[in-house]
Write an enzyme that holds these catalytic residues in place. Structure first.
Site, PDB file in Angstrom:
ATOM      1  N   CYS A  79       0.826  -1.206   0.000  1.00 45.48           N
ATOM      2  CA  CYS A  79       0.000   0.000   0.000  1.00 45.48           C
ATOM      3  C   CYS A  79       0.874   1.277   0.000  1.00 45.48           C
ATOM      4  CB  CYS A  79      -0.975  -0.067   1.167  1.00 45.48           C
ATOM      5  SG  CYS A  79      -2.392   0.976   0.923  1.00 45.48           S
ATOM      6  N   HIS A 169      -3.434  -5.110   1.803  1.00 45.47           N
ATOM      7  CA  HIS A 169      -2.694  -5.346   3.059  1.00 45.47           C
ATOM      8  C   HIS A 169      -2.738  -6.828   3.439  1.00 45.47           C
ATOM      9  CE1 HIS A 169      -2.093  -1.212   4.734  1.00 45.47           C
ATOM     10  NE2 HIS A 169      -3.060  -0.923   3.884  1.00 45.47           N
ATOM     11  N   GLU A 171      -0.960  -8.409   5.397  1.00 48.35           N
ATOM     12  CA  GLU A 171      -0.611  -8.608   6.820  1.00 48.35           C
ATOM     13  C   GLU A 171      -1.840  -8.522   7.728  1.00 48.35           C
ATOM     14  OE1 GLU A 171      -0.223  -5.923   5.106  1.00 48.35           O
ATOM     15  OE2 GLU A 171      -0.561  -4.145   6.348  1.00 48.35           O
TER      16      GLU A 171
HETATM   17  N1  GLN Z   1      -3.524   6.388   1.125  1.00 44.47           N
HETATM   18  C1  GLN Z   1      -2.211   6.098   1.652  1.00 44.47           C
HETATM   19  C2  GLN Z   1      -1.144   6.904   0.893  1.00 44.47           C
HETATM   20  O1  GLN Z   1      -1.455   7.517  -0.101  1.00 44.47           O
HETATM   21  C3  GLN Z   1      -1.898   4.629   1.588  1.00 44.47           C
HETATM   22  C4  GLN Z   1      -2.901   3.867   2.423  1.00 44.47           C
HETATM   23  C5  GLN Z   1      -2.370   2.628   3.072  1.00 44.47           C
HETATM   24  O2  GLN Z   1      -1.168   2.382   3.156  1.00 44.47           O
HETATM   25  N2  GLN Z   1      -3.285   1.860   3.614  1.00 44.47           N
HETATM   26  O3  GLN Z   1      -0.039   6.926   1.305  1.00 44.47           O
END
Ligand code: GLN
Length: 196
Positions: A79, A169, A171
């Site tokens: 992410c 995610h 994890e």
């Molecule tokens: N929206 C976050 C970003 O732009 C990422 C979200 C996440 O890691 N769950 O950094």
């Protein structure tokens, strides 16, 4: 096998739990000094990429991590970690580690679909649970990038050499498929270097 987990912000404890379940050791990376410990791979967790990018710069960790990745250390970004690794971010002028030939769109699912759960196949390994939280997705991949998962026509997991990214995610779910896949990458890299 020892994996350095970036612990500046975000969902790092859950990564450590998944690693422990698979018998790998986690070392917490909170400072440039921590990066000098021996480690066989790196995990960049989810969180907020702008905050993490700023902390990496303020703590002088950006360049040493970039060097480790460029010299072939396996890295897994989830992410926000995907955004740290992306060479291009469509809707953000900032770049962070920028070591992987992917273009990402940040907060790409918009407000209403900010967070959702689905199941989809990963790396030909059958379906796994995927939790998305204000996630990016990958809009373009460069040479040598293998697409590992697609949800609704959007690329949500990819690999380029020793770099692995997921927009979701893994994890946060008990399924350990993606972490096991990453540890396999680490193990192959150690074998290639004659270290096990
Ligand atoms: N929206 C976050 C970003 O732009 C990422 C979200 C996440 O890691 N769950 O950094």
């Amino acid at each position: 096998m020892t994996i350095g987990v970036l612990c500046l912000q975000g969902a790092f404890a859950e990564h450590e739990a998944r690693l422990q379940e698979l018998g790998a050791q986690a070392v917490e990376l909170r400072s440039a000094e921590d990066l000098q410990q021996p480690m066989d791979g790196l995990i960049l967790p989810g969180g907020e990429s702008t905050t993490m990018g700023k902390l990496l710069r303020d703590l002088d960790m950006l360049q040493p991590i970039q060097e480790k990745i460029r010299s072939g250390m396996p890295v897994f970004g989830t992410c926000a970690g995907l955004l740290l690794l992306a060479e291009q971010i469509e809707n953000d002028s900032r770049r962070h580690l920028a070591t992987m030939s992917i273009t990402a769109s940040r907060n790409a699912y918009g407000r209403q679909l900010g967070s959702f759960f689905t199941r989809q196949s990963f790396a030909g390994n059958g379906e796994i649970p995927m939790t998305f939280i204000r996630a990016p997705y990958i809009t373009q991949v460069g040479d040598g990038v293998e697409v590992l998962a697609v949800v609704d026509g959007k690329i949500v997991a990819a690999r380029q050499g020793n770099q692995l990214v997921t927009a979701f995610h893994p994890e946060l779910n008990p399924d350990t498929t993606v972490h096991a896949y990453f540890l396999q990458m680490v193990s192959h890299s150690m074998q290639a270097e004659g270290r096990n």
